[in-house]
Design an enzyme around this catalytic site. Structure first.
Site, short mmCIF file in Angstrom:
data_model
loop_
_atom_site.label_atom_id
_atom_site.label_comp_id
_atom_site.label_asym_id
_atom_site.label_seq_id
_atom_site.Cartn_x
_atom_site.Cartn_y
_atom_site.Cartn_z
N GLU A 116 77.77 19.77 -39.44
CA GLU A 116 77.82 18.33 -39.28
C GLU A 116 79.30 18.12 -39.00
O GLU A 116 79.42 16.59 -39.42
CB GLU A 116 77.43 17.70 -40.84
CG GLU A 116 76.04 18.23 -41.41
CD GLU A 116 74.72 17.67 -40.33
OE1 GLU A 116 75.05 17.08 -39.54
OE2 GLU A 116 73.71 18.00 -41.01
N HIS A 139 79.49 14.75 -47.63
CA HIS A 139 77.89 14.69 -47.38
C HIS A 139 77.48 15.71 -48.62
O HIS A 139 78.03 16.86 -48.59
CB HIS A 139 77.65 15.12 -46.00
CG HIS A 139 76.37 15.52 -45.87
ND1 HIS A 139 75.25 14.86 -46.13
CD2 HIS A 139 75.66 16.56 -45.68
CE1 HIS A 139 73.88 15.30 -46.04
NE2 HIS A 139 74.20 16.34 -45.81
N HIS A 141 73.62 16.29 -51.12
CA HIS A 141 72.22 15.92 -51.54
C HIS A 141 71.68 15.55 -52.82
O HIS A 141 71.03 16.56 -53.54
CB HIS A 141 71.15 17.19 -50.97
CG HIS A 141 71.47 17.77 -49.64
ND1 HIS A 141 71.45 19.13 -49.35
CD2 HIS A 141 71.93 17.18 -48.64
CE1 HIS A 141 71.61 19.55 -47.96
NE2 HIS A 141 72.10 17.94 -47.58
N GLU A 169 78.77 -1.58 -62.86
CA GLU A 169 79.85 -0.97 -61.99
C GLU A 169 79.56 -1.01 -60.48
O GLU A 169 80.54 -0.84 -59.88
CB GLU A 169 80.02 0.49 -62.14
CG GLU A 169 80.54 0.72 -63.56
CD GLU A 169 82.12 0.75 -63.92
OE1 GLU A 169 82.79 1.15 -63.05
OE2 GLU A 169 82.67 0.16 -64.62
N HIS A 210 67.12 12.96 -46.95
CA HIS A 210 67.90 14.28 -46.72
C HIS A 210 69.13 14.28 -47.66
O HIS A 210 69.51 15.30 -48.30
CB HIS A 210 68.61 14.31 -45.17
CG HIS A 210 69.39 15.36 -44.96
ND1 HIS A 210 69.56 16.05 -43.83
CD2 HIS A 210 70.57 15.73 -45.56
CE1 HIS A 210 70.51 16.97 -44.08
NE2 HIS A 210 71.33 16.90 -45.10
#
Ligand code: 2HA
Ligand code: ZN
Length: 270
Positions: A116, A139, A141, A169, A210
């Site tokens: 990525e 990144h 999941h 928050e 994703h």
């Protein structure tokens, strides 16, 4: 030269990856992190003029020319990073207008940087234009955010409003909200460009079905950003199917924002 395994940036990267794994955000080889290094800092711990090998990137990023990044490796498991940082991580310098990543350290088994990299580098460039303190793209999941993309409207304003309403928050932590990309093939320059476009207006970008991207000034801040959004998504999934007896109103969210000195994304509160 100091031992690189004792470099604060490396220790923090390893700890963060291990923490992300233990949160269940990075199964198998899921997820990737890039951290922009300070040149003087890096030079205390490695030969920054080294060129172990050059790896083509397949895209241009002229704004990042010369910058160094500590990145996770392609196909590497976050679970394993603490056991062998030099194999699972790499330090690269962006050269030739972004076309080449010059390996300065790590990826010791001959591996490559994260698949990525386009999304990471293009996002760094986009966030650096918005905030010179920008250093981290992360990144992963996280289950609840991912699950939410199957049952919630993917409209960015609607998605953000739901998250803001789940915990006091949230508006303090991500006043710029969450942008959302529809499902796209990952690991491509196209999703890289689309992610970077979304990063121009928010530090969190959900990839539907994703995962999520976060950007920030350091690893702690970026981890906290994702952690807070993921917590809100968890609350949403716990209550979405139950009759609502209370809600965090727009007026309450405005009060929180005013009290903490943040400006919620223009037009996203009623
Ligand atoms: O392979 O998470 O998006 C790591 C990923 C791809
Ligand atoms: Zn992913």
């Amino acid at each position: 030269m100091k031992d690189i395994l004792e470099a604060p940036f490396l220790i923090e990267m390893v700890r963060t990856a291990a923490n992300m794994y233990s949160h269940g955000w990075d199964e198998r080889n899921g997820g990737n992190i890039s951290l922009r290094l300070d040149e003087a800092d890096a030079a205390q711990h490695l030969d920054t003029s080294a060129a172990i090998r050059d790896i083509p990137t397949g895209f241009e990023a002229p704004e990042l020319e010369g910058l160094c990044f500590l990145v996770t490796g392609a196909g590497k498991y976050f679970k394993n990073i603490p056991y062998d940082p030099a194999r699972n991580l790499g330090i690269i310098r962006i050269v030739q207008g972004g076309n080449t990543a010059r390996l300065l350290w790590g990826l010791s088994d001959g591996g490559s940087f994260t698949s990525e990299l386009p999304a990471h580098l293009m996002s760094h460039a986009a966030r650096l234009r918005a905030d010179p303190r920008q250093r981290v793209v992360m990144h992963c999941h996280p289950s609840n955010l991912l699950a939410m993309t199957y049952v919630h409207d993917l409209d960015e304003r609607a998605f953000t409003r739901t998250l803001w309403q789940m915990c006091t928050e949230c508006v303090m932590v991500f006043p710029d909200g969450v942008n959302v990309l529809p499902w796209m093939l990952c690991g491509t320059n196209e999703i890289g460009r689309a992610t970077a476009d979304k990063m121009e207006t928010a530090r969190l970008v959900v990839w539907a079905q994703h995962g999520i991207y976060g950007a920030g000034a350091d690893l702690d801040e970026t981890f906290g950003l994702i952690e807070t959004a993921e917590k809100a998504a968890e609350i949403y999934l716990k209550i979405a199917h139950l009759p609502l007896k209370a809600t965090l109103s727009d007026s309450a969210i405005r009060q929180i924002a005013a009290h903490t000195g943040v400006t919620p994304r223009e037009g996203w509160l009623e």
